[in-house]
Design a protein around this motif. Structure first.
Motif, PDB file in Angstrom:
ATOM      1  N   LYS A   1       0.846  -1.327   0.088  1.00 10.43           N
ATOM      2  CA  LYS A   1       0.155  -0.066  -0.089  1.00 10.43           C
ATOM      3  C   LYS A   1       0.915   1.204  -0.123  1.00 10.43           C
ATOM      4  O   LYS A   1       0.813   2.150  -0.833  1.00 10.43           O
ATOM      5  N   GLU A   2       1.954   1.342   1.014  1.00  9.95           N
ATOM      6  CA  GLU A   2       2.679   2.471   0.985  1.00  9.95           C
ATOM      7  C   GLU A   2       3.536   2.671  -0.352  1.00  9.95           C
ATOM      8  O   GLU A   2       3.866   3.673  -0.748  1.00  9.95           O
ATOM      9  N   LYS A   3       4.080   1.350  -0.943  1.00 13.59           N
ATOM     10  CA  LYS A   3       4.852   1.463  -2.133  1.00 13.59           C
ATOM     11  C   LYS A   3       3.902   2.104  -3.197  1.00 13.59           C
ATOM     12  O   LYS A   3       4.564   2.926  -4.041  1.00 13.59           O
ATOM     13  N   LYS A   4       2.773   1.733  -3.478  1.00 16.50           N
ATOM     14  CA  LYS A   4       1.779   2.323  -4.326  1.00 16.50           C
ATOM     15  C   LYS A   4       1.774   3.692  -4.230  1.00 16.50           C
ATOM     16  O   LYS A   4       1.870   4.728  -5.140  1.00 16.50           O
ATOM     17  N   GLU A   5       1.743   4.089  -3.082  1.00 16.08           N
ATOM     18  CA  GLU A   5       1.509   5.682  -2.988  1.00 16.08           C
ATOM     19  C   GLU A   5       2.798   6.379  -3.471  1.00 16.08           C
ATOM     20  O   GLU A   5       2.632   7.405  -3.900  1.00 16.08           O
ATOM     21  N   LYS A   6       3.976   5.773  -2.926  1.00 16.08           N
ATOM     22  CA  LYS A   6       5.212   6.576  -3.202  1.00 16.08           C
ATOM     23  C   LYS A   6       5.532   6.522  -4.749  1.00 16.08           C
ATOM     24  O   LYS A   6       6.191   7.479  -5.350  1.00 16.08           O
ATOM     25  N   LEU A   7       4.960   5.530  -5.618  1.00 15.80           N
ATOM     26  CA  LEU A   7       5.224   5.440  -6.925  1.00 15.80           C
ATOM     27  C   LEU A   7       4.515   6.285  -7.695  1.00 15.80           C
ATOM     28  O   LEU A   7       4.835   6.655  -8.974  1.00 15.80           O
ATOM     29  N   LYS A   8       3.457   6.925  -7.154  1.00 16.36           N
ATOM     30  CA  LYS A   8       2.578   7.931  -7.912  1.00 16.36           C
ATOM     31  C   LYS A   8       3.547   9.175  -8.471  1.00 16.36           C
ATOM     32  O   LYS A   8       3.107   9.929  -9.098  1.00 16.36           O
ATOM     33  N   ALA A   9       4.619   9.246  -7.655  1.00 13.87           N
ATOM     34  CA  ALA A   9       5.603  10.259  -7.857  1.00 13.87           C
ATOM     35  C   ALA A   9       6.497  10.306  -9.091  1.00 13.87           C
ATOM     36  O   ALA A   9       6.834  11.099  -9.539  1.00 13.87           O
ATOM     37  N   TYR A  10       6.087   9.004  -9.820  1.00 12.64           N
ATOM     38  CA  TYR A  10       7.027   8.521 -10.903  1.00 12.64           C
ATOM     39  C   TYR A  10       6.187   8.346 -12.016  1.00 12.64           C
ATOM     40  O   TYR A  10       5.047   7.794 -11.882  1.00 12.64           O
ATOM     41  N   LYS A  11       6.545   8.780 -13.145  1.00 15.14           N
ATOM     42  CA  LYS A  11       5.812   8.513 -14.500  1.00 15.14           C
ATOM     43  C   LYS A  11       6.201   7.056 -14.977  1.00 15.14           C
ATOM     44  O   LYS A  11       7.540   6.402 -14.385  1.00 15.14           O
ATOM     45  N   ALA A  12       5.532   6.423 -15.746  1.00 17.22           N
ATOM     46  CA  ALA A  12       5.665   5.100 -16.000  1.00 17.22           C
ATOM     47  C   ALA A  12       6.898   5.035 -16.996  1.00 17.22           C
ATOM     48  O   ALA A  12       7.241   5.984 -17.499  1.00 17.22           O
ATOM     49  N   GLY A  13       7.574   3.842 -16.851  1.00 20.48           N
ATOM     50  CA  GLY A  13       8.904   3.761 -17.494  1.00 20.48           C
ATOM     51  C   GLY A  13       9.997   3.294 -16.603  1.00 20.48           C
ATOM     52  O   GLY A  13       9.986   2.783 -15.536  1.00 20.48           O
ATOM     53  N   ARG A  14      11.314   3.704 -17.086  1.00 21.02           N
ATOM     54  CA  ARG A  14      12.506   3.013 -16.267  1.00 21.02           C
ATOM     55  C   ARG A  14      12.515   3.707 -14.924  1.00 21.02           C
ATOM     56  O   ARG A  14      12.996   2.935 -14.157  1.00 21.02           O
ATOM     57  N   GLU A  15      12.483   4.977 -15.012  1.00 22.97           N
ATOM     58  CA  GLU A  15      12.640   5.512 -13.695  1.00 22.97           C
ATOM     59  C   GLU A  15      11.521   4.984 -12.594  1.00 22.97           C
ATOM     60  O   GLU A  15      11.864   4.876 -11.533  1.00 22.97           O
ATOM     61  N   ARG A  16      10.391   4.712 -13.110  1.00 21.27           N
ATOM     62  CA  ARG A  16       9.535   4.128 -12.247  1.00 21.27           C
ATOM     63  C   ARG A  16       9.641   2.673 -11.840  1.00 21.27           C
ATOM     64  O   ARG A  16       9.629   2.342 -10.557  1.00 21.27           O
ATOM     65  N   ARG A  17      10.128   1.945 -12.711  1.00 23.76           N
ATOM     66  CA  ARG A  17      10.513   0.529 -12.583  1.00 23.76           C
ATOM     67  C   ARG A  17      11.949   0.695 -11.496  1.00 23.76           C
ATOM     68  O   ARG A  17      11.790  -0.326 -10.826  1.00 23.76           O
ATOM     69  N   ASN A  18      12.462   1.463 -11.796  1.00 20.81           N
ATOM     70  CA  ASN A  18      13.843   1.417 -10.957  1.00 20.81           C
ATOM     71  C   ASN A  18      13.630   1.885  -9.559  1.00 20.81           C
ATOM     72  O   ASN A  18      14.325   1.202  -8.443  1.00 20.81           O
ATOM     73  N   ALA A  19      12.583   2.552  -9.500  1.00 21.58           N
ATOM     74  CA  ALA A  19      12.103   3.180  -8.062  1.00 21.58           C
ATOM     75  C   ALA A  19      11.467   1.786  -7.276  1.00 21.58           C
ATOM     76  O   ALA A  19      11.636   1.842  -6.147  1.00 21.58           O
ATOM     77  N   GLU A  20      10.738   1.206  -8.186  1.00 28.93           N
ATOM     78  CA  GLU A  20       9.889   0.216  -7.461  1.00 28.93           C
ATOM     79  C   GLU A  20      11.057  -0.844  -7.109  1.00 28.93           C
ATOM     80  O   GLU A  20      10.968  -1.679  -5.966  1.00 28.93           O
ATOM     81  N   ASP A  21      11.953  -1.289  -7.949  1.00 28.72           N
ATOM     82  CA  ASP A  21      12.877  -2.136  -7.577  1.00 28.72           C
ATOM     83  C   ASP A  21      13.655  -1.745  -6.514  1.00 28.72           C
ATOM     84  O   ASP A  21      13.936  -2.725  -5.538  1.00 28.72           O
ATOM     85  N   ASP A  22      14.136  -0.661  -6.131  1.00 30.88           N
ATOM     86  CA  ASP A  22      14.778  -0.330  -5.133  1.00 30.88           C
ATOM     87  C   ASP A  22      13.806  -0.402  -3.830  1.00 30.88           C
ATOM     88  O   ASP A  22      14.392  -0.721  -2.723  1.00 30.88           O
ATOM     89  N   LEU A  23      12.657   0.181  -3.711  1.00 34.47           N
ATOM     90  CA  LEU A  23      11.699  -0.333  -2.460  1.00 34.47           C
ATOM     91  C   LEU A  23      11.573  -1.773  -2.339  1.00 34.47           C
ATOM     92  O   LEU A  23      11.712  -2.111  -1.108  1.00 34.47           O
ATOM     93  N   ASP A  24      11.450  -2.715  -3.422  1.00 35.66           N
ATOM     94  CA  ASP A  24      11.242  -4.087  -3.209  1.00 35.66           C
ATOM     95  C   ASP A  24      12.516  -4.471  -2.523  1.00 35.66           C
ATOM     96  O   ASP A  24      12.466  -5.667  -1.592  1.00 35.66           O
ATOM     97  N   VAL A  25      13.726  -4.186  -2.975  1.00 34.39           N
ATOM     98  CA  VAL A  25      14.940  -4.953  -2.794  1.00 34.39           C
ATOM     99  C   VAL A  25      15.150  -4.448  -1.172  1.00 34.39           C
ATOM    100  O   VAL A  25      15.695  -5.410  -0.296  1.00 34.39           O
ATOM    101  N   ALA A  26      14.905  -3.337  -0.786  1.00 27.74           N
ATOM    102  CA  ALA A  26      14.996  -3.136   0.457  1.00 27.74           C
ATOM    103  C   ALA A  26      14.256  -3.413   1.592  1.00 27.74           C
ATOM    104  O   ALA A  26      14.636  -4.173   2.603  1.00 27.74           O
ATOM    105  N   TYR A  27      12.824  -3.714   1.138  1.00 31.73           N
ATOM    106  CA  TYR A  27      12.068  -4.375   1.958  1.00 31.73           C
ATOM    107  C   TYR A  27      12.321  -6.030   2.027  1.00 31.73           C
ATOM    108  O   TYR A  27      12.471  -6.395   3.024  1.00 31.73           O
TER     109      TYR A  27
END
Length: 281
Positions: free
Chosen positions: A238-264
């Protein structure tokens, strides 16, 4: 408690996805790289055919192969090297290589490691295998790993967990805390034992750390931990979904999601490594 419950997220993922495995490999292009050889020499140039998957998908029940490391050719990679873009191609073998650094926008280091794992009797087993695997974080204990994703029709991929390896820089072997080759519906209950046994072996040079592991293990096997793990994972998504709203679709969003997932997914590993460093480094 939050830092020690994520092992059950890994368990839930393995119970939900296994059996058939799909691989999406990177394009075969020549990439600037530096190779450190076993003889002490360093080669600078370009490599291709060094292909580890961008995504790994597990579905069904049980595994159909003996070793994911062999399936991914981590123990026998195809490596072609040339010193210049138009130079002569030279085939390289893993036995001659200590490490490979891919020099892209962000350098990625792959190191060759020897593997040990933990069996269902909580015994250390020498796999008598060397593999080359990405270095995630160097430290008092080095952490290596591959990202594993759940994908829908080859797209819309979401990370499930990280296949991780830990190694004490002062030891010859790396350990597999959660060995995907040895997980099935009949032994998932021993995941906690295997993980803590791996860290005990890697941190065996520090009695204070071993005492800490005993206390931490007692906390993680609390009967309410699994449910708390599920709840924490829902909250994370739920928190990740909210944080990813700050990124447009594409590589930047994918990298941001990967960083959040790896850290978790690796928060437990990071925590245990920090505890080792604070007591023993």
């Amino acid at each position: 408690m939050k830092k020690v419950i994520n092992i059950f997220i890994i368990l839930i993922a393995f119970q939900s996805y296994s059996q058939s495995v799909l691989f999406d490999f990177s394009k075969k292009e020549y990439i600037p790289a530096a190779l450190v050889l076993e003889n002490g020499n360093t080669l600078s140039g370009f490599i291709t055919d060094f292909i580890l998957p961008k995504t790994v998908e597990f579905r069904g029940v049980g595994f159909e192969f003996k070793s994911i490391e062999s399936k991914l050719r981590m123990d026998n990679p195809n490596i072609k090297f040339k010193s210049t873009t138009d130079g002569e191609v030279q085939k390289m073998e893993l036995k001659d290589i200590k490490s490979i650094t891919l020099l892209r926008e962000e350098a990625v280091i792959y190191e060759k490691i020897k593997l040990k794992t933990i069996n269902s009797n909580n015994e250390v087993v020498d796999l008598e295998r060397e593999v080359i695997v990405p270095l995630i974080k160097a430290g008092a204990l080095d952490l290596y790993g591959l990202k594993a994703y759940n994908c829908s029709n080859g797209s819309n991929c979401e990370m499930m967990y990280v296949i991780a390896y830990i190694k004490n820089p002062n030891q010859d072997y790396a350990y597999i805390p959660i060995d995907v080759n040895r997980i099935n519906l009949f032994n998932t209950g021993s995941l906690t034992d295997k993980l803590f046994k791996s860290f005990a072996e890697a941190g065996s040079d520090c009695p204070e750390f071993l005492a800490y592991l005993d206390a931490a293990k007692n906390e993680i096997i609390d009967k309410d931990t699994r449910q708390k793990g599920r709840e924490a994972y829902k909250q994370f998504r739920k928190e990740k979904k909210e944080k990813l709203k700050a990124y447009k679709a594409g590589r930047e969003r994918r990298n941001a999601e990967d960083d959040l997932d790896v850290a978790y997914f690796l928060s437990l590993y990071y925590n245990l490594i920090d505890e080792y460093a604070s007591r023993c480094d």
